[in-house]
Design an enzyme around this catalytic site. Sequence first.
Site, PDB file in Angstrom:
ATOM      1  N   ARG A 237      26.419  52.505  12.687  1.00  0.00           N
ATOM      2  CA  ARG A 237      26.298  51.477  11.644  1.00  0.00           C
ATOM      3  C   ARG A 237      24.966  51.585  10.898  1.00  0.00           C
ATOM      4  O   ARG A 237      24.859  51.219   9.731  1.00  0.00           O
ATOM      5  CB  ARG A 237      26.489  50.070  12.228  1.00  0.00           C
ATOM      6  N   HIS A 238      23.962  52.123  11.581  1.00  0.00           N
ATOM      7  CA  HIS A 238      22.655  52.274  10.922  1.00  0.00           C
ATOM      8  C   HIS A 238      22.702  53.360   9.845  1.00  0.00           C
ATOM      9  O   HIS A 238      21.995  53.280   8.847  1.00  0.00           O
ATOM     10  CB  HIS A 238      21.577  52.569  11.958  1.00  0.00           C
TER      11      HIS A 238
ATOM     12  N   HIS B  99      16.676  52.762  13.888  1.00  0.00           N
ATOM     13  CA  HIS B  99      17.558  52.021  12.981  1.00  0.00           C
ATOM     14  C   HIS B  99      17.434  52.438  11.515  1.00  0.00           C
ATOM     15  O   HIS B  99      18.386  52.291  10.760  1.00  0.00           O
ATOM     16  CB  HIS B  99      17.284  50.514  13.074  1.00  0.00           C
TER      17      HIS B  99
ATOM     18  N   ASP C 243      -6.780  57.198   2.714  1.00  0.00           N
ATOM     19  CA  ASP C 243      -7.929  56.921   1.863  1.00  0.00           C
ATOM     20  C   ASP C 243      -9.161  56.832   2.781  1.00  0.00           C
ATOM     21  O   ASP C 243      -9.088  57.128   3.986  1.00  0.00           O
ATOM     22  CB  ASP C 243      -7.695  55.657   1.011  1.00  0.00           C
TER      23      ASP C 243
ATOM     24  N   CYS D 113      -4.010  53.791   5.303  1.00  0.00           N
ATOM     25  CA  CYS D 113      -5.056  53.231   4.431  1.00  0.00           C
ATOM     26  C   CYS D 113      -5.671  52.061   5.199  1.00  0.00           C
ATOM     27  O   CYS D 113      -5.550  52.004   6.428  1.00  0.00           O
ATOM     28  CB  CYS D 113      -4.516  52.856   3.048  1.00  0.00           C
ATOM     29  N   GLY D 114      -6.336  51.155   4.534  1.00  0.00           N
ATOM     30  CA  GLY D 114      -6.988  50.067   5.258  1.00  0.00           C
ATOM     31  C   GLY D 114      -5.984  49.183   5.980  1.00  0.00           C
ATOM     32  O   GLY D 114      -6.121  48.869   7.164  1.00  0.00           O
ATOM     33  N   THR D 115      -4.966  48.772   5.242  1.00  0.00           N
ATOM     34  CA  THR D 115      -3.924  47.905   5.818  1.00  0.00           C
ATOM     35  C   THR D 115      -2.626  48.650   6.094  1.00  0.00           C
ATOM     36  O   THR D 115      -1.762  48.130   6.819  1.00  0.00           O
ATOM     37  CB  THR D 115      -3.579  46.785   4.822  1.00  0.00           C
TER      38      THR D 115
HETATM   39  C1  RB5 Z   1      -9.317  50.031   0.328  1.00  0.00           C
HETATM   40  O1  RB5 Z   1     -10.404  49.190   0.220  1.00  0.00           O
HETATM   41  C2  RB5 Z   1      -8.049  49.226   0.600  1.00  0.00           C
HETATM   42  O2  RB5 Z   1      -7.701  48.490  -0.539  1.00  0.00           O
HETATM   43  C3  RB5 Z   1      -6.911  50.146   0.983  1.00  0.00           C
HETATM   44  O3  RB5 Z   1      -7.308  50.932   2.050  1.00  0.00           O
HETATM   45  C4  RB5 Z   1      -5.615  49.505   1.403  1.00  0.00           C
HETATM   46  O4  RB5 Z   1      -5.785  48.549   2.377  1.00  0.00           O
HETATM   47  C5  RB5 Z   1      -4.689  49.120   0.329  1.00  0.00           C
HETATM   48  O5  RB5 Z   1      -3.549  48.694   0.547  1.00  0.00           O
END
Ligand code: RB5
Length: 150
Positions: free
Chosen positions: A133-134, A99, A8, A66-68
């Site tokens: 095992r994995h 794994h 994104d 994405c952001g996170t």
């Molecule tokens: C975008 O603002 C943010 O919500 C997205 O990049 C992400 O972190 C969502 O999980």
Amino acid sequence: MVVSIASDHAGYDLRMAVKKHLEEMGIEVIDGGAVSGTESFSYVEAGKKIAEDVSSGKADRGVAICGTGIGISMVCNKYKGIRCALCHNEYTARMCRQHNDANVIAFGGRVIGSAVALAMIDAFFAEEFAGGRHAVRVGDISSLEEVNFK
Ligand code: RB5
């Protein structure tokens, strides 16, 4: 090796650095998602693109940003056969291959810097699945898909 990468807007800058790195590694890249870091783009659409490319066999692996890394990894894991690992460092990137036989790696453009991301990419593409095992555990995950994915 063909890799589908998408992000994104929040993952755009890091995606550009990762894409360049993959191409320098001789990997063919299918690039998708946001066209800039300023124009809003849904991580759901970006995740769908990667998961569909990998599920269909158009790509061998995926890189999801994405952001996170959280939202896009959730999306990818809604697809049968996709094992998307949200990673934060070189160790988790290595272990998700060893794994979990992960076929998509996810991370956050607002969480990690490019040096860590590129080290994770190196680990993810170098590490082999350990099997044994994995393989039983990964098979158990596939069995859950048969039950829960209609
Ligand atoms: C975008 O603002 C943010 O919500 C997205 O990049 C992400 O972190 C969502 O999980």
